[in-house]
Design a protein around this motif. Structure first.
Motif, PDB file in Angstrom:
ATOM      1  N   GLU A  51      -9.389 -30.250 -86.705  1.00 33.00           N
ATOM      2  CA  GLU A  51      -8.744 -31.467 -86.198  1.00 33.00           C
ATOM      3  C   GLU A  51      -9.573 -32.707 -86.489  1.00 33.00           C
ATOM      4  OE1 GLU A  51      -5.586 -31.580 -85.354  1.00 33.00           O
ATOM      5  OE2 GLU A  51      -5.614 -29.431 -85.784  1.00 33.00           O
ATOM      6  N   ALA A  52     -10.893 -32.598 -86.412  1.00 37.82           N
ATOM      7  CA  ALA A  52     -11.757 -33.735 -86.741  1.00 37.82           C
ATOM      8  C   ALA A  52     -11.648 -34.095 -88.218  1.00 37.82           C
ATOM      9  CB  ALA A  52     -13.211 -33.423 -86.374  1.00 37.82           C
ATOM     10  N   ILE A  53     -11.564 -33.093 -89.072  1.00 41.89           N
ATOM     11  CA  ILE A  53     -11.433 -33.335 -90.509  1.00 41.89           C
ATOM     12  C   ILE A  53     -10.079 -33.988 -90.810  1.00 41.89           C
ATOM     13  CG2 ILE A  53     -11.283 -32.245 -92.785  1.00 41.89           C
ATOM     14  CD1 ILE A  53     -13.238 -30.074 -91.638  1.00 41.89           C
ATOM     15  N   LEU A  54      -9.022 -33.471 -90.222  1.00 37.73           N
ATOM     16  CA  LEU A  54      -7.701 -34.074 -90.427  1.00 37.73           C
ATOM     17  C   LEU A  54      -7.684 -35.507 -89.891  1.00 37.73           C
ATOM     18  CD1 LEU A  54      -5.401 -31.043 -89.559  1.00 37.73           C
ATOM     19  CD2 LEU A  54      -6.018 -31.900 -91.841  1.00 37.73           C
ATOM     20  N   GLY A  55      -8.384 -35.751 -88.785  1.00 38.85           N
ATOM     21  CA  GLY A  55      -8.505 -37.112 -88.258  1.00 38.85           C
ATOM     22  C   GLY A  55      -9.215 -38.027 -89.239  1.00 38.85           C
ATOM     23  N   LEU A  56     -10.251 -37.511 -89.896  1.00 44.67           N
ATOM     24  CA  LEU A  56     -10.957 -38.284 -90.918  1.00 44.67           C
ATOM     25  C   LEU A  56     -10.009 -38.635 -92.055  1.00 44.67           C
ATOM     26  CD1 LEU A  56     -13.619 -39.378 -92.193  1.00 44.67           C
ATOM     27  CD2 LEU A  56     -13.897 -37.080 -93.194  1.00 44.67           C
ATOM     28  N   PHE A  57      -9.217 -37.672 -92.505  1.00 47.73           N
ATOM     29  CA  PHE A  57      -8.265 -37.929 -93.588  1.00 47.73           C
ATOM     30  C   PHE A  57      -7.227 -38.971 -93.171  1.00 47.73           C
ATOM     31  CE2 PHE A  57      -8.894 -33.363 -95.391  1.00 47.73           C
ATOM     32  CZ  PHE A  57     -10.146 -33.719 -95.849  1.00 47.73           C
ATOM     33  N   ARG A  58      -6.793 -38.912 -91.913  1.00 47.40           N
ATOM     34  CA  ARG A  58      -5.853 -39.932 -91.414  1.00 47.40           C
ATOM     35  C   ARG A  58      -6.506 -41.313 -91.426  1.00 47.40           C
ATOM     36  NH1 ARG A  58      -4.915 -35.699 -87.719  1.00 47.40           N
ATOM     37  NH2 ARG A  58      -2.926 -34.672 -88.129  1.00 47.40           N
ATOM     38  N   THR A  59      -7.782 -41.363 -91.038  1.00 47.06           N
ATOM     39  CA  THR A  59      -8.525 -42.625 -91.059  1.00 47.06           C
ATOM     40  C   THR A  59      -8.575 -43.198 -92.462  1.00 47.06           C
ATOM     41  OG1 THR A  59      -9.851 -42.041 -89.128  1.00 47.06           O
ATOM     42  CG2 THR A  59     -10.795 -43.688 -90.625  1.00 47.06           C
ATOM     43  N   PHE A  60      -8.836 -42.339 -93.456  1.00 43.88           N
ATOM     44  CA  PHE A  60      -8.844 -42.805 -94.844  1.00 43.88           C
ATOM     45  C   PHE A  60      -7.528 -43.508 -95.175  1.00 43.88           C
ATOM     46  CE2 PHE A  60     -11.796 -39.111 -96.368  1.00 43.88           C
ATOM     47  CZ  PHE A  60     -12.902 -39.764 -95.859  1.00 43.88           C
ATOM     48  N   GLY A  61      -6.419 -42.892 -94.807  1.00 43.99           N
ATOM     49  CA  GLY A  61      -5.110 -43.460 -95.108  1.00 43.99           C
ATOM     50  C   GLY A  61      -4.852 -44.743 -94.339  1.00 43.99           C
ATOM     51  N   GLU A  62      -5.157 -44.738 -93.047  1.00 46.20           N
ATOM     52  CA  GLU A  62      -4.901 -45.908 -92.208  1.00 46.20           C
ATOM     53  C   GLU A  62      -5.761 -47.096 -92.620  1.00 46.20           C
ATOM     54  OE1 GLU A  62      -5.626 -44.349 -88.314  1.00 46.20           O
ATOM     55  OE2 GLU A  62      -3.807 -43.101 -88.360  1.00 46.20           O
ATOM     56  N   GLU A  63      -7.047 -46.845 -92.806  1.00 46.78           N
ATOM     57  CA  GLU A  63      -7.979 -47.938 -93.101  1.00 46.78           C
ATOM     58  C   GLU A  63      -7.773 -48.540 -94.491  1.00 46.78           C
ATOM     59  OE1 GLU A  63     -10.395 -49.491 -91.182  1.00 46.78           O
ATOM     60  OE2 GLU A  63      -9.426 -48.433 -89.527  1.00 46.78           O
ATOM     61  N   THR A  64      -7.164 -47.782 -95.386  1.00 47.02           N
ATOM     62  CA  THR A  64      -6.916 -48.306 -96.738  1.00 47.02           C
ATOM     63  C   THR A  64      -5.452 -48.703 -96.915  1.00 47.02           C
ATOM     64  OG1 THR A  64      -6.444 -46.130 -97.702  1.00 47.02           O
ATOM     65  CG2 THR A  64      -8.760 -46.876 -97.734  1.00 47.02           C
ATOM     66  N   GLY A  65      -4.707 -48.705 -95.849  1.00 50.08           N
ATOM     67  CA  GLY A  65      -3.293 -49.057 -95.948  1.00 50.08           C
ATOM     68  C   GLY A  65      -2.532 -48.164 -96.910  1.00 50.08           C
ATOM     69  N   GLY A  66      -2.965 -46.915 -97.008  1.00 51.45           N
ATOM     70  CA  GLY A  66      -2.306 -45.965 -97.901  1.00 51.45           C
ATOM     71  C   GLY A  66      -2.651 -46.134 -99.373  1.00 51.45           C
ATOM     72  N   THR A  67      -3.641 -46.972 -99.685  1.00 53.47           N
ATOM     73  CA  THR A  67      -3.988 -47.215-101.095  1.00 53.47           C
ATOM     74  C   THR A  67      -4.954 -46.187-101.666  1.00 53.47           C
ATOM     75  OG1 THR A  67      -5.844 -48.694-100.582  1.00 53.47           O
ATOM     76  CG2 THR A  67      -3.648 -49.701-100.819  1.00 53.47           C
ATOM     77  N   MET A  68      -5.567 -45.346-100.819  1.00 55.42           N
ATOM     78  CA  MET A  68      -6.551 -44.393-101.333  1.00 55.42           C
ATOM     79  C   MET A  68      -5.884 -43.389-102.244  1.00 55.42           C
ATOM     80  SD  MET A  68      -9.284 -41.915 -99.445  1.00 55.42           S
ATOM     81  CE  MET A  68     -10.605 -43.089 -99.334  1.00 55.42           C
ATOM     82  N   GLN A  69      -6.433 -43.244-103.447  1.00 57.07           N
ATOM     83  CA  GLN A  69      -5.962 -42.277-104.435  1.00 57.07           C
ATOM     84  C   GLN A  69      -7.156 -41.496-104.951  1.00 57.07           C
ATOM     85  OE1 GLN A  69      -4.168 -44.554-107.536  1.00 57.07           O
ATOM     86  NE2 GLN A  69      -2.490 -45.283-106.269  1.00 57.07           N
ATOM     87  N   VAL A  70      -6.928 -40.237-105.243  1.00 56.40           N
ATOM     88  CA  VAL A  70      -7.992 -39.379-105.767  1.00 56.40           C
ATOM     89  C   VAL A  70      -7.497 -38.745-107.059  1.00 56.40           C
ATOM     90  CG1 VAL A  70      -9.423 -37.370-105.307  1.00 56.40           C
ATOM     91  CG2 VAL A  70      -8.860 -38.925-103.447  1.00 56.40           C
TER      92      VAL A  70
END
Length: 131
Positions: A51-70
């Motif tokens: 759950e902490a890892i999934l929360g981190l991934f959600r943070t990546f998306g939220e903080e970048t406004g969905g712009t994060m791409q890999v």
């Protein structure tokens, strides 16, 4: 030539991450998995538990406004439960952008990810992006 099952597992994780598919990501790791992020920023540290890892991934998306791409460059297995992956990450956060090569070192047990260690090309730049 067929891909090693551990590499296929990691690739499935990359696809799920890119699609925001938290259900699939959750299914690929153990409940007590740990994700280690280097540096000294809001995302750095040891993220313990699925759950902490999934929360981190959600943070990546939220903080970048969905712009994060890999963009995956390589996925390599040792056949003993370890996988190394290399990718380029791109994203925007506020008035700051980032484009950087990163690597992940996975430990896999019983067909599930138990541990992920992240390495980055420029820790100072990553810290500045996430501060």
């Amino acid at each position: 030539m067929s891909e090693h099952p551990d590499c296929a597992l990691v690739r499935r994780g990359y696809v799920a991450f890119s699609e925001g598919d938290m259900e699939t990501l959750s299914s690929l790791m153990t409940a007590d998995a740990v994700y280690h992020v280097p540096g000294d920023s809001t995302v750095s540290g040891h993220h313990k538990g699925r759950e902490a890892i999934l929360g981190l991934f959600r943070t990546f998306g939220e903080e970048t406004g969905g712009t994060m791409q890999v963009q995956v460059e390589a996925v390599l297995a040792d056949g003993r439960g370890h996988v190394m992956s290399f990718h380029t990450v791109r994203g925007d956060r506020g008035d700051r952008g980032i484009e950087m090569r990163e690597g992940l070192f996975f430990t896999i047990t019983g067909g599930k990810v138990t541990d992920i260690d992240a390495c980055v090309e420029d820790i100072d730049e990553m810290d500045a992006f996430w501060r």
